[in-house]
Design a protein around this motif. Structure first.
Motif, PDB file in Angstrom:
ATOM      1  N   GLU A 174       0.823  -1.224   0.000  1.00 21.14           N
ATOM      2  CA  GLU A 174       0.000   0.000   0.000  1.00 21.14           C
ATOM      3  C   GLU A 174       0.852   1.267   0.000  1.00 21.14           C
ATOM      4  N   ASN A 175       1.942   1.233   0.781  1.00 22.99           N
ATOM      5  CA  ASN A 175       2.788   2.420   0.856  1.00 22.99           C
ATOM      6  C   ASN A 175       3.404   2.752  -0.506  1.00 22.99           C
ATOM      7  N   GLU A 178       0.707   4.274  -2.739  1.00 26.29           N
ATOM      8  CA  GLU A 178       0.522   5.709  -2.445  1.00 26.29           C
ATOM      9  C   GLU A 178       1.651   6.527  -3.063  1.00 26.29           C
ATOM     10  N   GLN A 197      -6.642  10.551  -8.165  1.00 26.49           N
ATOM     11  CA  GLN A 197      -6.340   9.828  -6.918  1.00 26.49           C
ATOM     12  C   GLN A 197      -7.030   8.461  -6.805  1.00 26.49           C
ATOM     13  N   TRP A 223      -3.096  -3.007  -5.805  1.00 29.98           N
ATOM     14  CA  TRP A 223      -3.484  -1.703  -6.323  1.00 29.98           C
ATOM     15  C   TRP A 223      -2.967  -1.568  -7.750  1.00 29.98           C
TER      16      TRP A 223
END
Ligand SMILES: C[S@@+](CC[C@H](N)C(=O)[O-])C[C@H]1O[C@@H](n2cnc3c(N)ncnc32)[C@H](O)[C@@H]1O
Length: 231
Positions: A174-175, A178, A197, A223
């Motif tokens: 996830e990091n 982002e 976004q 993602w």
């Protein structure tokens, strides 16, 4: 030196580029070994219409790992041509084996750093898509600078894409997702295809990759980011 006469060798003819890291002697030995395998080393800018013998959308995959998902995509999408770039030599070997087994004519591979290949071999405005699936996440903050997805790199990708061409990124960290979103949103000349976004659903053309399957077993999320070149 073994002659390159077999139809299989011709079918899997691949370009394999190594730059900067070899002495002249190493390079000569490398070329002899490639010739034994019926392969050719190519340097310099490619003309994809000549390489593939046709005008077709060209997809570049960076860091294809062991090549299973790239070979699957090439098999299911014969109307596209695929260039794979991977630094891990066994992965390149396996991709070539898969391509040979399936009798594919629409795949070529580089065994080198994508940064070098982009700069030296890929013409500007030539790619329909660049896909980078599960690049090394470099979990520790002090290692984030080693991440492949950085502003200068995605700017270089944009210069290689045709107008309307797509950068497709995927990660299970996830990091890093982002970080990718921040870098891609900051870069000029891209538009997020899912809206600002937002992450995209996995498109049907992307198979589940080997690395992704491992993440699934560990309960990781995934993602996908899809950005098109607008300028
Ligand atoms: C975590 S693996 C993911 C492999 C594959 N995409 C998958 O999902 O199964 C990341 C891959 O990127 C490759 N890689 C890392 N940096 C690279 C670079 N600069 N150029 C080409 N390949 C690179 C690594 O060797 C590794 O195989």
């Amino acid at each position: 030196m073994t002659e390159n006469t077999g139809p299989i060798h011709r079918r899997i003819k691949s370009f394999v580029l190594r730059t900067g890291r070899m002495t002249d002697g190493q390079r000569r030995a490398y070329d002899i070994n490639l010739a034994k395998l019926g392969l050719e080393r190519e340097n310099g800018m490619q003309d994809f219409a000549t390489v593939f013998g046709r005008e077709a959308p060209v997809v570049l995959e960076i860091g294809f790992g062991m090549g299973d998902s790239l070979a699957e995509m090439a098999m299911k999408n014969p109307e596209h041509d695929y260039i794979g770039v991977e630094v891990h030599t066994p992965g390149v070997g396996r991709l070539m084996y898969l391509v040979q087994e399936a009798g594919l004519n629409n795949v070529r591979t580089y065994c080198d750093d994508a940064v070098e290949v982009l700069a030296q071999c890929i013409p500007d405005n030539s790619l329909s898509r660049v896909q980078i699936y599960f690049p090394d996440p470099w979990h520790k903050t002090k290692h984030h600078k080693r991440r492949l997805i950085q502003l200068p790199f995605v700017e270089a990708l944009r210069s290689k894409l045709k107008l309307g061409g797509v950068v497709h990124l995927a990660t299970d960290w996830e990091n890093y997702a982002e970080h990718m979103m921040a870098v891609m949103s900051d870069a000029e000349g891209y538009s997020n295809m899912a809206g600002e976004q937002n992450y995209s659903p996995r498109p049907d053309y992307r198979p589940i990759t080997k690395f992704e399957k491992r993440g699934e077993r560990l309960g990781h999320g995934v993602w996908d980011l899809l950005f098109s070149k607008t300028a």
